[in-house]
Scaffold this motif. Structure first.
Motif, mmCIF file in Angstrom:
data_model
loop_
_atom_site.group_PDB
_atom_site.id
_atom_site.type_symbol
_atom_site.label_atom_id
_atom_site.label_comp_id
_atom_site.label_asym_id
_atom_site.label_seq_id
_atom_site.Cartn_x
_atom_site.Cartn_y
_atom_site.Cartn_z
ATOM 1 N N ASN A 1 0.791 -1.318 -0.079
ATOM 2 C CA ASN A 1 0.046 -0.160 -0.086
ATOM 3 C C ASN A 1 0.973 1.302 -0.068
ATOM 4 O O ASN A 1 1.230 1.624 0.910
ATOM 5 N N THR A 2 1.184 1.679 -1.241
ATOM 6 C CA THR A 2 2.106 2.778 -1.431
ATOM 7 C C THR A 2 1.527 4.308 -0.816
ATOM 8 O O THR A 2 2.325 4.884 -0.166
ATOM 9 N N ASP A 3 0.303 4.266 -0.714
ATOM 10 C CA ASP A 3 -0.170 5.731 -0.077
ATOM 11 C C ASP A 3 0.265 5.598 1.110
ATOM 12 O O ASP A 3 0.353 6.557 1.747
ATOM 13 N N LEU A 4 -0.421 4.574 1.867
ATOM 14 C CA LEU A 4 -0.292 4.453 3.363
ATOM 15 C C LEU A 4 1.523 4.785 3.789
ATOM 16 O O LEU A 4 1.552 5.449 4.647
ATOM 17 N N ALA A 5 2.117 3.805 2.912
ATOM 18 C CA ALA A 5 3.587 4.037 3.409
ATOM 19 C C ALA A 5 4.222 5.392 3.105
ATOM 20 O O ALA A 5 4.828 6.050 3.816
ATOM 21 N N ASN A 6 3.709 6.055 2.112
ATOM 22 C CA ASN A 6 4.110 7.304 1.718
ATOM 23 C C ASN A 6 3.453 8.378 3.071
ATOM 24 O O ASN A 6 4.298 9.283 3.393
ATOM 25 N N GLN A 7 2.411 8.206 3.315
ATOM 26 C CA GLN A 7 1.804 9.002 4.333
ATOM 27 C C GLN A 7 2.635 8.801 5.824
ATOM 28 O O GLN A 7 3.035 9.819 6.394
ATOM 29 N N LYS A 8 2.704 7.449 6.145
ATOM 30 C CA LYS A 8 3.774 7.223 7.106
ATOM 31 C C LYS A 8 5.121 7.901 7.187
ATOM 32 O O LYS A 8 5.366 8.670 8.290
ATOM 33 N N LEU A 9 5.582 7.977 6.283
ATOM 34 C CA LEU A 9 7.013 8.616 6.182
ATOM 35 C C LEU A 9 6.934 10.199 6.126
ATOM 36 O O LEU A 9 7.892 10.504 6.834
ATOM 37 N N LYS A 10 5.980 10.661 5.615
ATOM 38 C CA LYS A 10 5.595 12.004 5.830
ATOM 39 C C LYS A 10 5.411 12.285 7.236
ATOM 40 O O LYS A 10 5.908 13.188 7.639
ATOM 41 N N ASP A 11 4.431 11.536 7.917
ATOM 42 C CA ASP A 11 4.289 11.690 9.294
ATOM 43 C C ASP A 11 5.477 11.741 10.234
ATOM 44 O O ASP A 11 5.430 12.604 11.311
ATOM 45 N N CYS A 12 6.654 11.028 9.766
ATOM 46 C CA CYS A 12 7.580 11.073 10.349
ATOM 47 C C CYS A 12 8.735 11.886 10.001
ATOM 48 O O CYS A 12 9.909 11.917 10.408
ATOM 49 N N GLY A 13 8.420 12.893 9.180
ATOM 50 C CA GLY A 13 9.237 13.980 8.724
ATOM 51 C C GLY A 13 10.107 13.808 7.575
ATOM 52 O O GLY A 13 10.936 14.494 7.202
ATOM 53 N N PHE A 14 9.928 12.474 6.892
ATOM 54 C CA PHE A 14 10.758 12.332 5.766
ATOM 55 C C PHE A 14 10.026 13.041 4.381
ATOM 56 O O PHE A 14 8.712 13.269 4.246
ATOM 57 N N THR A 15 10.843 13.439 3.518
ATOM 58 C CA THR A 15 10.204 13.928 2.148
ATOM 59 C C THR A 15 10.079 12.898 1.257
ATOM 60 O O THR A 15 10.846 11.852 1.273
ATOM 61 N N VAL A 16 8.801 12.728 0.636
ATOM 62 C CA VAL A 16 8.520 11.535 -0.042
ATOM 63 C C VAL A 16 8.271 12.203 -1.503
ATOM 64 O O VAL A 16 7.617 13.311 -1.690
ATOM 65 N N ASN A 17 8.643 11.436 -2.635
ATOM 66 C CA ASN A 17 8.414 11.986 -4.070
ATOM 67 C C ASN A 17 8.216 10.832 -4.729
ATOM 68 O O ASN A 17 9.014 9.739 -4.755
#
Length: 93
Positions: A1-17
């Protein structure tokens, strides 16, 4: 689930692209990559970056490319009988 993974990474302060890349079969021999790069250069296709993929495709290596014009790059590769791998093929490796 890439959408969930992207959101979790963003929530942890990572830049996701997300970017579009192209997987290409490269002859696993000296100058195998050079031949593909020369073909791209002759057609004025710009490689933004590339990296090796961990798995092989038969006897060939797999290189992941990011181009400034993906559609044109794929056309040049295919017109020169250079194998471009589908996403499904890469994901199944």
């Amino acid at each position: 689930n890439t959408d969930l993974a992207n959101q979790k990474l963003k929530d942890c302060g990572f830049t996701v692209n997300k970017t579009e890349v192209v997987a290409v079969e490269v002859p696993d021999r000296p100058l195998g990559l050079a031949g593909i790069l020369q073909t791209l250069d002759a057609s004025q296709v710009n490689v933004e970056y590339m990296y090796a993929f961990v798995e092989r495709c038969g006897e060939n290596a797999v290189i992941i490319f990011r181009f400034d014009n993906t559609e044109e790059a794929i056309k040049v590769l295919l017109d020169n009988d250079i194998a471009v791998l589908t996403g499904d093929r890469v994901y199944s490796m």
